[in-house]
Design an enzyme around this catalytic site. Structure first.
Site: not given
Ligand code: SAM
Length: 429
Positions: A253, A256-258, A300, A372
């Site tokens: 998350a 938090g944009g989405k 996680d 992305c």
């Molecule tokens: C692409 S970014 C998400 C952007 C977010 N959805 C937004 O729209 O603002 C991916 C996020 O997933 C988190 N992440 C990576 N592996 C993860 C896991 N196994 N469980 C939960 N979060 C995870 C990362 O720390 C990162 O903050």
């Protein structure tokens, strides 16, 4: 320190840190100490273009040096000198003089003569040197070879367009907070301050500004009237087909944009999950500014046993960690930091997340897989493998007009003014 030297020296220090592995956002503090907003904007532009064009102009510099130059800030300053001449197209001798002055501002006065000599030599030899750089795709486009080769394999007809789009400035996309007003209202407020914004038909919450600006100065920012979010990312919430009362998981998350867009769209029960606890304060701040609430939890996503209460979700958004190869135009340091060897580990994590989250979805519910990235290895391939293993998953259409990519849909960087992005919408039957 002369006024022109200061932003150049700070940008050089920041660029040297980025080339050494620091994130561009992480080093922005280097130039926030500049008082004049124009100097800050110039330093930011230098850093951005310096990272974007490093793989071209660092090679150009090395081609003029008899011995390696081992002082990273001076190397970075020289690359920024070339960027001022070739990319920003500043007047030749003013750019050279200001860059030489910046050598002193960096505390490297003994390098001033070298900086002066090299930049003047470049001016004499630029045509032949540019032709030599243009002969190889790496130095022509300033992309790492592994990425050029992967793009050529994945998108043979589009590789040049993708590389060119990655080197172009992106427009500024805003997402109106529906809970605080309409798009037309915000558009009118912006117009009243002289900021023109387009209203794309495909995205009801989006406004597009032709030029980037300090968003915190736009009307409505402090009161949460809008967020900054690329158009491609604004498809996640509509693809989830949200309705009041649904139980929704945003599995990755932060920041938090989405999550915010989901909460703006419908009165859902949202769990915003994020593995990295250090990223949670920013997520919470973003929701607070927008006046939104949900459950935020550090955990996680691939280990539901550690955080799931056993109640199925109606909707799951998996905005997976990825190479971010679709957003290079906004974050050019990805070209410098991402390695071919990173891809396999990210793909393993994407597959792990997909498999772990699917059992949490109720029958009839949908999971939206998003990245992305523009790489097939992170997009159509893991989704194809997932579908082969899960007979109860049925793909649904992605954003209208995007190109088909296996069971999902891809936007390539710059198409419709948006970032490179991938979605696969999977319904549980
Ligand atoms: C692409 S970014 C998400 C952007 C977010 N959805 C937004 O729209 O603002 C991916 C996020 O997933 C988190 N992440 C990576 N592996 C993860 C896991 N196994 N469980 C939960 N979060 C995870 C990362 O720390 C990162 O903050």
């Amino acid at each position: 320190m002369s006024a022109a030297a200061e932003p150049r020296a700070l940008a050089a220090r920041a660029l040297a840190a980025v080339v050494g592995g620091a994130s561009r956002r992480g080093v922005a503090a280097e130039y926030t100490m500049l008082h004049d907003p124009r100097d800050r904007a110039f330093a930011a532009a230098l850093l951005h273009e310096g990272a974007r064009w490093w793989l071209r102009y660092a090679v150009a510099l090395d081609g003029m040096l008899e011995r390696p130059l081992r002082v990273p800030e001076v190397r970075a300053l020289l690359v920024l000198g070339l960027v001022q001449l070739e990319v920003l197209r500043l007047p030749d001798y003013a750019a050279v003089a200001a860059t030489v002055a910046a050598t002193r501002a960096l505390g490297r006065p003994r390098h001033a003569a070298l900086v002066n000599a090299l930049l003047r030599r470049w001016l004499r030899e630029r045509a032949a040197r540019c032709a030599a750089l243009d002969a190889d795709a790496v130095t022509r486009t300033a992309h790492p070879r592994w990425l050029i080769e992967t793009l050529a394999r994945d998108w043979p007809g589009d590789v040049e367009a993708v590389l060119a789009a990655n080197n172009h400035a992106a427009p500024l996309w805003l997402r109106v907070n529906r809970r605080r007003g309409t798009r037309a209202e915000l558009g009118a407020r912006l117009a009243a301050t002289g900021v023109a914004a387009a209203e794309p038909a495909a995205l009801p919450d989006a406004l597009v500004l032709a030029q980037s600006t300090e968003v915190t100065r736009l009307p409505g920012y402090a009161e949460g009237a809008f967020s900054v979010q690329d158009g491609a990312a604004q498809f996640a919430a509509p693809l989830l087909a949200l309705a009041d009362g649904l139980r929704v998981l945003d599995a990755c998350a932060a920041p938090g944009g989405k999550s915010a867009h989901i909460l703006e769209t419908a009165a859902v029960e949202l769990l915003a999950l994020e593995r990295d606890p250090a990223r949670l304060p920013r997520l919470r701040q973003n929701l607070a500014r927008l006046g939104l609430r949900c459950t935020v939890h550090a955990g996680d996503a691939a280990q539901p046993a550690t955080w799931w209460d056993g109640r199925a979700f109606d909707r799951i958004l998996l905005d997976a960690p990825c190479t971010a190869t679709g957003i290079i135009r906004r974050q050019p340091d990805i070209k410098l930091h991402r390695r071919a060897a990173d891809v396999a580990a990210l793909v393993a994590e994407q597959r792990r997340l997909l498999a772990a989250l699917w059992p949490l979805l109720r029958r009839g519910g949908r999971l939206v897989y998003a990245t992305c990235s523009v790489l097939a290895a992170e997009n159509r391939e893991p989704v194809a493998a997932f579908l082969a293993d899960h007979g109860d998953a049925r793909p649904l259409p992605g954003p209208p007009g995007w190109r088909a990519a296996g069971a999902g849909a891809q936007n390539l960087p710059g198409e419709s003014g948006m970032d490179g992005f991938y979605y696969a919408v999977l319904e549980k039957v």
